[in-house]
Write a protein that holds these residues in place. Sequence first.
Motif, short mmCIF file in Angstrom:
data_model
loop_
_atom_site.label_atom_id
_atom_site.label_comp_id
_atom_site.label_asym_id
_atom_site.label_seq_id
_atom_site.Cartn_x
_atom_site.Cartn_y
_atom_site.Cartn_z
N THR A 5 0.86 -1.18 0.00
CA THR A 5 0.00 0.00 0.00
C THR A 5 0.90 1.23 0.00
O THR A 5 2.12 1.11 0.02
CB THR A 5 -0.96 -0.02 1.21
N LEU A 6 0.29 2.39 -0.02
CA LEU A 6 1.03 3.65 -0.07
C LEU A 6 0.78 4.47 1.18
O LEU A 6 -0.26 4.36 1.83
CB LEU A 6 0.60 4.48 -1.28
N GLY A 29 10.01 -1.16 6.55
CA GLY A 29 8.95 -0.56 5.76
C GLY A 29 7.68 -1.38 5.73
O GLY A 29 6.87 -1.25 4.82
N ARG A 30 7.51 -2.24 6.73
CA ARG A 30 6.30 -3.06 6.83
C ARG A 30 5.36 -2.43 7.86
O ARG A 30 5.80 -1.97 8.92
CB ARG A 30 6.62 -4.49 7.24
N ALA A 31 4.09 -2.45 7.56
CA ALA A 31 3.10 -1.87 8.47
C ALA A 31 3.10 -2.62 9.80
O ALA A 31 3.10 -3.85 9.83
CB ALA A 31 1.71 -1.93 7.85
N MET A 32 3.10 -1.85 10.88
CA MET A 32 2.93 -2.42 12.21
C MET A 32 1.50 -2.23 12.70
O MET A 32 0.95 -3.08 13.37
CB MET A 32 3.91 -1.76 13.19
N TYR A 33 0.91 -1.06 12.34
CA TYR A 33 -0.46 -0.79 12.76
C TYR A 33 -1.04 0.36 11.94
O TYR A 33 -0.31 1.25 11.49
CB TYR A 33 -0.54 -0.43 14.26
N PHE A 34 -2.35 0.32 11.75
CA PHE A 34 -3.11 1.38 11.12
C PHE A 34 -4.14 1.84 12.14
O PHE A 34 -4.70 1.03 12.88
CB PHE A 34 -3.87 0.87 9.90
N ILE A 51 6.84 10.11 12.25
CA ILE A 51 6.82 8.67 12.52
C ILE A 51 5.60 8.04 11.86
O ILE A 51 5.72 7.06 11.14
CB ILE A 51 6.87 8.38 14.03
N ALA A 52 4.42 8.60 12.13
CA ALA A 52 3.21 8.10 11.47
C ALA A 52 3.06 8.83 10.15
O ALA A 52 3.46 9.98 9.99
CB ALA A 52 1.99 8.35 12.35
N ARG A 53 2.50 8.13 9.18
CA ARG A 53 2.22 8.72 7.88
C ARG A 53 0.75 8.53 7.57
O ARG A 53 0.09 7.69 8.17
CB ARG A 53 3.11 8.05 6.82
N ILE A 95 2.44 -6.34 5.14
CA ILE A 95 2.01 -5.25 4.26
C ILE A 95 3.18 -4.29 4.09
O ILE A 95 3.59 -3.62 5.05
CB ILE A 95 0.79 -4.49 4.82
N ALA A 96 3.76 -4.26 2.90
CA ALA A 96 4.82 -3.31 2.60
C ALA A 96 4.18 -1.95 2.36
O ALA A 96 3.16 -1.84 1.68
CB ALA A 96 5.61 -3.75 1.36
N VAL A 97 4.78 -0.92 2.94
CA VAL A 97 4.24 0.44 2.80
C VAL A 97 5.26 1.26 2.01
O VAL A 97 6.39 1.44 2.45
CB VAL A 97 3.96 1.08 4.17
N ILE A 98 4.83 1.73 0.86
CA ILE A 98 5.68 2.50 -0.02
C ILE A 98 5.38 3.99 0.20
O ILE A 98 4.21 4.40 0.16
CB ILE A 98 5.43 2.14 -1.51
#
Length: 127
Positions: A5-6, A29-34, A51-53, A95-98
């Motif tokens: 995801t982005l 670069g992997r999601a830890m939490y949303f 830190i958060a995007r 989940i890789a976050v780009i």
Amino acid sequence: LEMTTLSRPATAADMASPHVVKVVCNRRGRAMYFSRAPIPWDRDGQGVAGIARAHVGLYAYRRDVLLRMAQLPPAALEQIERLEQLRALDAGIDIAVIDTDHDSPGVDTPADLAFVRQRLLADAARR
């Protein structure tokens, strides 16, 4: 990659808005939490800028992962936050976050819809 995801830089307004989903990632670069809430929580007031995007709700899946996710029951955190990507994290899906600087408007509220409609009409008028 199983799923990707982005994300884009989050503004102070983004961090305060429950309509903007925030994501925090690990070093890989992997999601830890949303979350819809400001994350991480700055308990000691040390400052957590950058830190958060802000999550951009575009996903790419491997076919087998998408089929597996469709069979999974909703996860507890998914039901609390109303965020389907938490189902993937709960199931151990990476989940890789780009990162991107592109800011594409999301449509999460009636005001967002009005903004996007106005923008589309303005773009069409310019053509």
